[in-house]
Design an enzyme around this catalytic site. Structure first.
Site, PDB file in Angstrom:
ATOM      1  CG  ASN A   8      -1.890   1.147   1.270  1.00 21.18           C
ATOM      2  OD1 ASN A   8      -1.746   2.116   0.538  1.00 21.18           O
ATOM      3  ND2 ASN A   8      -2.871   1.058   2.142  1.00 21.18           N
ATOM      4  NE  ARG A  91      -5.083   3.255  -1.041  1.00 19.33           N
ATOM      5  CZ  ARG A  91      -4.798   4.459  -0.542  1.00 19.33           C
ATOM      6  NH1 ARG A  91      -3.598   4.725  -0.089  1.00 19.33           N
ATOM      7  NH2 ARG A  91      -5.728   5.391  -0.503  1.00 19.33           N
ATOM      8  CG  ASN A 209      -1.086  13.308   4.437  1.00 17.88           C
ATOM      9  OD1 ASN A 209      -0.991  14.315   5.110  1.00 17.88           O
ATOM     10  ND2 ASN A 209      -0.596  13.234   3.201  1.00 17.88           N
ATOM     11  CG  ASP A 280       2.559  14.378  12.278  1.00 16.34           C
ATOM     12  OD1 ASP A 280       1.547  14.150  12.984  1.00 16.34           O
ATOM     13  OD2 ASP A 280       3.543  13.614  12.246  1.00 16.34           O
ATOM     14  NE  ARG A 282       1.972  11.517  14.478  1.00 12.72           N
ATOM     15  CZ  ARG A 282       2.742  10.575  13.944  1.00 12.72           C
ATOM     16  NH1 ARG A 282       2.922   9.439  14.592  1.00 12.72           N
ATOM     17  NH2 ARG A 282       3.345  10.763  12.785  1.00 12.72           N
ATOM     18  N   GLY A 330      -8.361   9.261  12.349  1.00 15.65           N
ATOM     19  CA  GLY A 330      -9.679   8.880  12.863  1.00 15.65           C
ATOM     20  C   GLY A 330      -9.605   7.899  14.012  1.00 15.65           C
ATOM     21  CG  ASN A 332      -4.186   6.409  16.427  1.00 12.96           C
ATOM     22  OD1 ASN A 332      -4.299   5.523  17.264  1.00 12.96           O
ATOM     23  ND2 ASN A 332      -3.727   6.172  15.204  1.00 12.96           N
TER      24      ASN A 332
END
Length: 395
Positions: A8, A91, A209, A280, A282, A330, A332
């Site tokens: 992927n 993918r 992302n 990112d 986070r 979604g 985390n």
């Protein structure tokens, strides 16, 4: 038992799994992330060992060759020779009008995937690289392509057509194709375990992302946020999501941008990156917690866009049984899930904060018992879904 390697290749990462089918046994798995940066990371896990290393990984080709070397490594690897791999499932994001199902890759399939680069410039080129490198490293092994667009072939005509001259559809095939279909299909099937009735109305929210949202009725996609190419809809890491198309004309005719420069801006310099300087989530959440107003506003804008789509799809479905969050963000980000679900009681959505704040890899309910709409977190397993399709074709 067949050993199927699933590759992927995303816009900045490569996920891979070696799976024994039909037993669905993961023999080895891993992730190459932050490709193109000096601090890219290689994660690898097998029965023999766990491996992690920070290193510069210049591009997807370098990353994929490192993955292949690990799988074949005498000490760390999971296979003794390339002949141990029965098939490789890839993918591929955009199948255009040409592919409505998983297919064995040949020269014509590769040619078509390459022709579709312009419709998914962040993805199809990397997907194609995965195929090319796999053919080089595993010569003679059957290569399979699974398309993100396939799940959305069930969209009704009123949903997939644009209000543009008919010939643009009839002659040029300009329409909604939809993306992240493998992920939306997988989590929609898993959501059935939480719903007692046979018929279901789901809204599946894939947040990574790249981000998208799908209305799923009785297991079939009936509306979807992405369209002709995977740049519209929700706010994403570097992609703009929905904008007024007049902005494009203004950027070209008044501000002097070329069309290539506009594409670069909308695909690679917009979204959360354009709003905050970071792609990112986070980091954005950390900065927001520290009081960074740009990051706080970006999170609010992100959640607001998703809320609007949830409302629209609840109308399309005439109600909703469950909302499903999936993919890296979604699964985390409790912060973003809360921003989305707050003030949605009119639709019967009530989030249970302590459930939402628990980190877990399990499929789970994070809504209150009194909530009329279930709110679920279901980790996506796109690789397993691709392995199933690949096994079906070679068996």
């Amino acid at each position: 038992m067949k050993k199927i390697l699933v590759i992927n290749s995303g816009s900045s990462s490569i996920k891979f799994q070696l799976i024994k089918m039909p037993g669905e046994i993961v023999v080895a798995s891993g992730l190459v992330e932050a490709i193109g940066l000096d601090n890219a990371a290689l994660h690898y896990k097998s029965k023999k060992m766990n491996f992690f290393e920070i290193m510069p990984i210049e591009n997807h080709e370098v990353g994929l060759k490192k993955v292949a070397a690990l799988l074949l490594d005498e000490e760390k690897g999971a296979i003794k020779s390339i002949e141990d791999i029965d098939a490789i499932g890839h993918r591929v994001v955009h199948g255009g009008k040409d592919f409505s199902d998983t297919i064995v890759i040949d020269a014509e399939v590769k040619k078509t995937i390459k022709r579709l680069f312009s419709l998914a410039p962040l993805h199809n080129p990397h997907n194609y690289t995965g195929i090319e490198v796999a053919e080089e490293v595993f010569p003679g092994t059957t290569q399979i392509a699974a398309f993100d667009t396939a799940f959305h072939q069930t969209l009704p005509e009123k949903a997939y057509r644009y209000a543009i001259p008919n010939k643009l559809l009839d002659e040029n095939y300009i329409r909604v194709y939809g993306f992240h279909g493998t992920s939306h299909k997988y989590v929609a099937e898993k959501a059935k375990d939480f719903i007692s009735k046979k018929k279901s109305k789901l809204i599946t929210v894939h947040l990574g992302n790249g981000c998208s949202i799908t209305a799923v009725k009785n297991g079939k996609s009936v509306d979807h946020s992405m369209g002709f190419a995977p740049v519209n809809g929700l706010v994403m890491g570097t992609r703009s999501g929905d904008i007024d198309q007049a902005i494009i004309f203004y950027m070209v005719n008044t501000l002097g941008y070329s069309l290539d420069e506009v594409s670069e801006v909308l695909h690679k310099k917009s979204g959360m990156l354009g709003l905050t300087g970071y792609s990112d989530l986070r980091i954005i959440e950390e900065k927001a917690a520290e009081g960074n107003r740009e990051c706080q506003l970006a999170l609010e804008m992100n959640a607001y866009r998703i809320k609007k789509y949830i409302g629209a799809y609840a109308a399309v479905l005439n109600g909703v049984d469950a909302i499903v969050f999936t993919a890296g963000v979604g699964e985390n980000s409790s912060v973003l899930r809360k921003l989305i679900c707050d003030d949605m009681s009119y639709l019967g959505i009530e989030l249970e904060d302590y459930k939402n704040n628990v980190r877990s890899s399990e499929n789970r309910i994070i809504s209150k018992e009194t909530s009329k709409v279930l709110v679920l977190v279901i980790p996506t397993q796109e690789e397993l879904e691709i392995a199933k399709d690949t096994y079906r074709l070679i068996n």
